[in-house]
Design an enzyme around this catalytic site. Sequence first.
Site, mmCIF file in Angstrom:
data_model
loop_
_atom_site.group_PDB
_atom_site.id
_atom_site.type_symbol
_atom_site.label_atom_id
_atom_site.label_comp_id
_atom_site.label_asym_id
_atom_site.label_seq_id
_atom_site.Cartn_x
_atom_site.Cartn_y
_atom_site.Cartn_z
ATOM 1 N N TYR A 155 -5.953 0.689 -12.882
ATOM 2 C CA TYR A 155 -6.456 -0.578 -12.301
ATOM 3 C C TYR A 155 -6.495 -1.704 -13.341
ATOM 4 O O TYR A 155 -6.450 -2.881 -13.008
ATOM 5 C CB TYR A 155 -7.836 -0.334 -11.686
ATOM 6 C CG TYR A 155 -8.249 -1.353 -10.652
ATOM 7 C CD1 TYR A 155 -7.425 -1.652 -9.563
ATOM 8 C CD2 TYR A 155 -9.470 -2.009 -10.746
ATOM 9 C CE1 TYR A 155 -7.811 -2.585 -8.607
ATOM 10 C CE2 TYR A 155 -9.857 -2.935 -9.795
ATOM 11 C CZ TYR A 155 -9.024 -3.220 -8.730
ATOM 12 O OH TYR A 155 -9.420 -4.141 -7.786
ATOM 13 N N LYS A 162 -12.758 -7.439 -11.495
ATOM 14 C CA LYS A 162 -13.755 -7.048 -10.474
ATOM 15 C C LYS A 162 -15.163 -6.966 -11.072
ATOM 16 O O LYS A 162 -16.148 -7.271 -10.389
ATOM 17 C CB LYS A 162 -13.379 -5.718 -9.812
ATOM 18 C CG LYS A 162 -12.166 -5.788 -8.879
ATOM 19 C CD LYS A 162 -12.342 -6.765 -7.717
ATOM 20 C CE LYS A 162 -11.241 -6.609 -6.686
ATOM 21 N NZ LYS A 162 -11.269 -7.672 -5.656
HETATM 22 P P1 NAD Z 1 -4.085 -7.479 1.080
HETATM 23 O O1 NAD Z 1 -2.823 -7.547 0.272
HETATM 24 O O2 NAD Z 1 -3.943 -7.343 2.531
HETATM 25 O O3 NAD Z 1 -5.022 -8.735 0.755
HETATM 26 C C1 NAD Z 1 -5.005 -9.429 -0.474
HETATM 27 C C2 NAD Z 1 -4.890 -10.893 -0.108
HETATM 28 O O4 NAD Z 1 -4.977 -11.734 -1.253
HETATM 29 C C3 NAD Z 1 -3.541 -11.217 0.585
HETATM 30 O O5 NAD Z 1 -3.767 -11.750 1.855
HETATM 31 C C4 NAD Z 1 -2.952 -12.242 -0.339
HETATM 32 O O6 NAD Z 1 -2.177 -13.208 0.344
HETATM 33 C C5 NAD Z 1 -4.211 -12.867 -0.938
HETATM 34 N N1 NAD Z 1 -3.919 -13.681 -2.109
HETATM 35 C C6 NAD Z 1 -3.307 -13.330 -3.272
HETATM 36 N N2 NAD Z 1 -3.143 -14.402 -4.056
HETATM 37 C C7 NAD Z 1 -3.660 -15.470 -3.382
HETATM 38 C C8 NAD Z 1 -3.778 -16.869 -3.664
HETATM 39 N N3 NAD Z 1 -3.315 -17.384 -4.807
HETATM 40 N N4 NAD Z 1 -4.372 -17.661 -2.744
HETATM 41 C C9 NAD Z 1 -4.846 -17.150 -1.591
HETATM 42 N N5 NAD Z 1 -4.765 -15.843 -1.258
HETATM 43 C C10 NAD Z 1 -4.173 -15.013 -2.154
HETATM 44 O O7 NAD Z 1 -4.901 -6.241 0.459
HETATM 45 P P2 NAD Z 1 -6.398 -5.762 0.682
HETATM 46 O O8 NAD Z 1 -6.431 -4.369 0.164
HETATM 47 O O9 NAD Z 1 -6.831 -6.047 2.073
HETATM 48 O O10 NAD Z 1 -7.220 -6.652 -0.365
HETATM 49 C C11 NAD Z 1 -8.296 -7.487 0.006
HETATM 50 C C12 NAD Z 1 -9.441 -7.368 -0.985
HETATM 51 O O11 NAD Z 1 -9.985 -6.060 -0.927
HETATM 52 C C13 NAD Z 1 -9.063 -7.613 -2.446
HETATM 53 O O12 NAD Z 1 -10.085 -8.335 -3.084
HETATM 54 C C14 NAD Z 1 -9.003 -6.205 -2.993
HETATM 55 O O13 NAD Z 1 -9.233 -6.185 -4.378
HETATM 56 C C15 NAD Z 1 -10.128 -5.568 -2.229
HETATM 57 N N6 NAD Z 1 -10.157 -4.117 -2.215
HETATM 58 C C16 NAD Z 1 -9.091 -3.398 -1.752
HETATM 59 C C17 NAD Z 1 -9.127 -2.005 -1.745
HETATM 60 C C18 NAD Z 1 -7.956 -1.170 -1.284
HETATM 61 O O14 NAD Z 1 -7.895 -0.001 -1.612
HETATM 62 N N7 NAD Z 1 -7.035 -1.731 -0.506
HETATM 63 C C19 NAD Z 1 -10.280 -1.338 -2.205
HETATM 64 C C20 NAD Z 1 -11.375 -2.115 -2.656
HETATM 65 C C21 NAD Z 1 -11.295 -3.493 -2.656
HETATM 66 O O1 0WE Z 2 -7.668 -4.702 -5.838
HETATM 67 C C1 0WE Z 2 -6.805 -3.898 -5.558
HETATM 68 C C2 0WE Z 2 -5.356 -4.242 -5.801
HETATM 69 C C3 0WE Z 2 -5.179 -5.692 -6.129
HETATM 70 C C4 0WE Z 2 -3.806 -6.094 -6.576
HETATM 71 C C5 0WE Z 2 -2.637 -5.453 -6.200
HETATM 72 C C6 0WE Z 2 -1.404 -5.933 -6.625
HETATM 73 C C7 0WE Z 2 -0.112 -5.250 -6.295
HETATM 74 C C8 0WE Z 2 1.057 -6.209 -6.355
HETATM 75 C C9 0WE Z 2 -3.718 -7.183 -7.392
HETATM 76 N N1 0WE Z 2 -2.541 -7.668 -7.824
HETATM 77 C C10 0WE Z 2 -1.390 -7.074 -7.449
HETATM 78 N N2 0WE Z 2 -0.222 -7.594 -7.912
HETATM 79 C C11 0WE Z 2 0.985 -7.200 -7.466
HETATM 80 O O2 0WE Z 2 2.030 -7.674 -7.961
HETATM 81 N N3 0WE Z 2 -7.179 -2.666 -5.056
HETATM 82 C C12 0WE Z 2 -8.569 -2.322 -5.029
HETATM 83 C C13 0WE Z 2 -6.235 -1.654 -4.598
HETATM 84 C C14 0WE Z 2 -6.019 -0.659 -5.696
HETATM 85 O O3 0WE Z 2 -5.182 -0.936 -6.721
HETATM 86 C C15 0WE Z 2 -5.230 0.146 -7.595
HETATM 87 C C16 0WE Z 2 -6.111 1.101 -7.100
HETATM 88 C C17 0WE Z 2 -6.627 0.579 -5.884
HETATM 89 C C18 0WE Z 2 -7.634 1.220 -5.006
HETATM 90 C C19 0WE Z 2 -4.556 0.352 -8.802
HETATM 91 C C20 0WE Z 2 -4.763 1.550 -9.499
HETATM 92 C C21 0WE Z 2 -5.641 2.492 -9.006
HETATM 93 C C22 0WE Z 2 -6.329 2.292 -7.813
#
Ligand code: NAD
Ligand code: 0WE
Length: 261
Positions: A155, A162
């Site tokens: 991560y 975060k």
């Molecule tokens: P997602 O890719 O659907 O959402 C991420 C969003 O960030 C996208 O809609 C993207 O367009 C937006 N984004 C990126 N750069 C941007 C910018 N410059 N301006 C405006 N928007 C921008 O993925 P997700 O998993 O739904 O992520 C949403 C949130 O949940 C994030 O904060 C992520 O860290 C958090 N999160 C995700 C997970 C997971 O496992 N998927 C777990 C815990 C927390």
């Molecule tokens: O917040 C995240 C991922 C956010 C993210 C993902 C990408 C992929 C593509 C931010 N920046 C980028 N840039 C890119 O170019 N998560 C919580 C999802 C996530 O990511 C991991 C996780 C989990 C869960 C990475 C390593 C291990 C676990």
Amino acid sequence: MGMLDGKTALIFGVANDHSIAWGIAEAFQREGATVGFSYAGENLEKRVRPLAESLGSDFIEECDVASDEAIEKVMAKAKARYGTIDILIHSVAFASREDLMGRFVDTSRAGFLLAHDISVYSLIGLTRAALPIMNKGGSVLALTYYGAEKVVPKYRVMGVAKAALEATVKYLANDLGPDGIRVNAVSAGPIRTLAASGIGGFRTYQKAFAEMAPLRMNVTKEDVANTAAFLCSDLSRATTGEIVHVDAGYNILGVPETDEE
Ligand code: NAD
Ligand code: 0WE
């Protein structure tokens, strides 16, 4: 009777129907809220517009959260459309691919700043811009992940971002409490979204997660969304600055379970 009857929510971070933000939008609509959407770039409009319209929403505005001007503009449009709002959802994160690969120690200055700009500062910028149109009793909610608390090796710079996001939630909560506005975050377990796709070994991690987590399951965006609805409803009126885990209990573990007696 919905939990969010009469409330208006502005949701940042829908990219597609797998997005956590989309799960939140569906739950909020079900609970009686009016929802407006903001998406990141032009090429996401074709994804977000049909989704928004399927919920009967007519507020679908582009906003790159890296731009102060874009943030001001989207809030001016929200004011014109809704007058005031009750809920702000921050479901946005970004780090450059390079900085999610390789060693953490190799994080570049530019990569560090980008991750913190998009994933952390944006919560401050959006909240400040929303403040003049936020009703008393309003709620700001961000999405975070366990990598803020403990090292999740892959991560990397996002874990540090975060950690800063979680501290930001607490400082904002203290600032805005006197205005009757609450600020919280949901720390979600791993969910297969766009942001999670392309992360090597994600499926393996999810499988191990479900085997270890006390509730022996993975979490869904619906699980996160239902907690989000609670945290943005008046049912949680005395809770602010909190990081609520929706992770099947994973974060409470110390040492993994072993089979031997
Ligand atoms: P997602 O890719 O659907 O959402 C991420 C969003 O960030 C996208 O809609 C993207 O367009 C937006 N984004 C990126 N750069 C941007 C910018 N410059 N301006 C405006 N928007 C921008 O993925 P997700 O998993 O739904 O992520 C949403 C949130 O949940 C994030 O904060 C992520 O860290 C958090 N999160 C995700 C997970 C997971 O496992 N998927 C777990 C815990 C927390
Ligand atoms: O917040 C995240 C991922 C956010 C993210 C993902 C990408 C992929 C593509 C931010 N920046 C980028 N840039 C890119 O170019 N998560 C919580 C999802 C996530 O990511 C991991 C996780 C989990 C869960 C990475 C390593 C291990 C676990």
